[in-house]
Design a protein around this motif. Structure first.
Motif, PDB file in Angstrom:
ATOM      1  N   ALA A  81       0.837  -1.204   0.000  1.00 39.50           N
ATOM      2  CA  ALA A  81       0.000   0.000   0.000  1.00 39.50           C
ATOM      3  C   ALA A  81       0.875   1.258   0.000  1.00 39.50           C
ATOM      4  O   ALA A  81       0.590   2.227  -0.721  1.00 39.50           O
ATOM      5  CB  ALA A  81      -0.927  -0.009   1.214  1.00 39.50           C
ATOM      6  N   GLN A  82       1.952   1.228   0.769  1.00 38.85           N
ATOM      7  CA  GLN A  82       2.894   2.359   0.800  1.00 38.85           C
ATOM      8  C   GLN A  82       3.568   2.547  -0.559  1.00 38.85           C
ATOM      9  O   GLN A  82       3.691   3.662  -1.067  1.00 38.85           O
ATOM     10  CB  GLN A  82       3.943   2.132   1.884  1.00 38.85           C
ATOM     11  CG  GLN A  82       4.971   3.229   1.978  1.00 38.85           C
ATOM     12  CD  GLN A  82       6.069   2.916   2.981  1.00 38.85           C
ATOM     13  OE1 GLN A  82       6.040   1.908   3.674  1.00 38.85           O
ATOM     14  NE2 GLN A  82       7.052   3.799   3.062  1.00 38.85           N
ATOM     15  N   GLU A 101       2.447   1.633  -3.492  1.00 39.30           N
ATOM     16  CA  GLU A 101       1.463   2.140  -4.457  1.00 39.30           C
ATOM     17  C   GLU A 101       1.235   3.636  -4.266  1.00 39.30           C
ATOM     18  O   GLU A 101       1.101   4.382  -5.245  1.00 39.30           O
ATOM     19  CB  GLU A 101       0.162   1.354  -4.345  1.00 39.30           C
ATOM     20  CG  GLU A 101       0.277  -0.064  -4.869  1.00 39.30           C
ATOM     21  CD  GLU A 101      -0.983  -0.891  -4.696  1.00 39.30           C
ATOM     22  OE1 GLU A 101      -1.298  -1.668  -5.611  1.00 39.30           O
ATOM     23  OE2 GLU A 101      -1.642  -0.770  -3.634  1.00 39.30           O
ATOM     24  N   ALA A 102       1.220   4.103  -3.005  1.00 41.12           N
ATOM     25  CA  ALA A 102       1.055   5.532  -2.737  1.00 41.12           C
ATOM     26  C   ALA A 102       2.264   6.322  -3.249  1.00 41.12           C
ATOM     27  O   ALA A 102       2.110   7.413  -3.810  1.00 41.12           O
ATOM     28  CB  ALA A 102       0.851   5.774  -1.244  1.00 41.12           C
ATOM     29  N   GLU A 103       3.460   5.783  -3.065  1.00 42.47           N
ATOM     30  CA  GLU A 103       4.669   6.436  -3.567  1.00 42.47           C
ATOM     31  C   GLU A 103       4.632   6.530  -5.099  1.00 42.47           C
ATOM     32  O   GLU A 103       5.010   7.557  -5.667  1.00 42.47           O
ATOM     33  CB  GLU A 103       5.923   5.679  -3.123  1.00 42.47           C
ATOM     34  CG  GLU A 103       6.205   5.775  -1.634  1.00 42.47           C
ATOM     35  CD  GLU A 103       7.318   4.844  -1.176  1.00 42.47           C
ATOM     36  OE1 GLU A 103       7.841   4.041  -1.995  1.00 42.47           O
ATOM     37  OE2 GLU A 103       7.669   4.906   0.022  1.00 42.47           O
ATOM     38  N   GLU A 143       1.938   6.572  -6.986  1.00 43.05           N
ATOM     39  CA  GLU A 143       0.893   7.547  -7.320  1.00 43.05           C
ATOM     40  C   GLU A 143       1.407   8.973  -7.164  1.00 43.05           C
ATOM     41  O   GLU A 143       1.109   9.849  -7.978  1.00 43.05           O
ATOM     42  CB  GLU A 143      -0.333   7.316  -6.432  1.00 43.05           C
ATOM     43  CG  GLU A 143      -1.494   8.226  -6.727  1.00 43.05           C
ATOM     44  CD  GLU A 143      -2.177   7.941  -8.061  1.00 43.05           C
ATOM     45  OE1 GLU A 143      -2.736   8.883  -8.635  1.00 43.05           O
ATOM     46  OE2 GLU A 143      -2.145   6.795  -8.529  1.00 43.05           O
ATOM     47  N   ALA A 144       2.231   9.201  -6.140  1.00 38.96           N
ATOM     48  CA  ALA A 144       2.790  10.533  -5.889  1.00 38.96           C
ATOM     49  C   ALA A 144       3.962  10.855  -6.806  1.00 38.96           C
ATOM     50  O   ALA A 144       4.429  11.999  -6.851  1.00 38.96           O
ATOM     51  CB  ALA A 144       3.226  10.638  -4.423  1.00 38.96           C
TER      52      ALA A 144
END
Length: 186
Positions: free
Chosen positions: A58-59, A61-63, A65-66
């Motif tokens: 999840a982390q 994927e967030a990285e 996305e950012a």
């Protein structure tokens, strides 16, 4: 970085690490626990759980996305098993256009050239698609395999950092290297 990534190499299919890799990543971590311990931060038992893997993905994927990192998973074409990881982290844009490279390979494939195949494909993607200019890497002075891999990939030594990273519970010196995209028009 939001478009799906698929990179085919002779032995692997590479894609961005994602939720559907949870079981594969947990299996990779468990299979390679002893193999990777000398070159990674100290890991507690909780690191080797499905919950920890799901949280890490999840982390990641967030990285992605950012736009601050790209974590790639290489799956063996024949078995579907996760056999290598290649990460481009701390992506900085603006005048720097750079990132850091990290990688690991399954113990069963060490010395086979697989990591060079996977990292080379990832580097090409980062230069060609993300249009970064510099990729930085580091290795412990005694890690001859990583030194050889980075040299084969074209990385050049830029320095030496004393007590740079905490690896397996100890502060370790690191050799600092980089690869610059000097192609015309890059």
């Amino acid at each position: 970085m939001n478009a799906p990534i698929t990179i085919d190499t002779p032995r692997t299919r590479i894609s961005a690490l994602a939720t559907d890799h949870t079981a594969l990543l947990l299996d990779y971590r468990l299979r390679n626990r002893d193999h990777l311990a000398p070159s990674e931060p100290a890991r507690g038992a909780e690191y080797y759980t499905e919950q920890a893997v799901a949280s890490r993905i999840a982390q990641v994927e967030a990285e992605a996305e950012a736009g601050s990192a790209l974590h790639l998973a290489a799956l063996d074409r024949a078995s579907g098993q996760l056999v290598a990881l290649c990460s481009f982290t701390n992506i900085v844009r603006g005048p720097f256009q750079a990132c850091h490279l990290g990688f690991s390979v399954d113990h069963a494939h060490e010395g086979s050239g697989l990591m060079a195949e996977v990292a080379g494909a990832g580097i090409n993607y980062v230069f060609d698609q993300l249009r970064l200019h510099r990729i930085m890497a580091a290795h412990m002075p005694r890690n001859e395999r990583s030194a050889g891999l980075l040299a084969r990939l074209g990385f050049e030594r830029e320095g030496y950092a004393r007590s740079y990273l905490r690896i397996n519970g100890q502060w370790e010196d690191m050799v600092l290297l980089s690869l610059v995209d000097d192609r015309p028009g890059a």
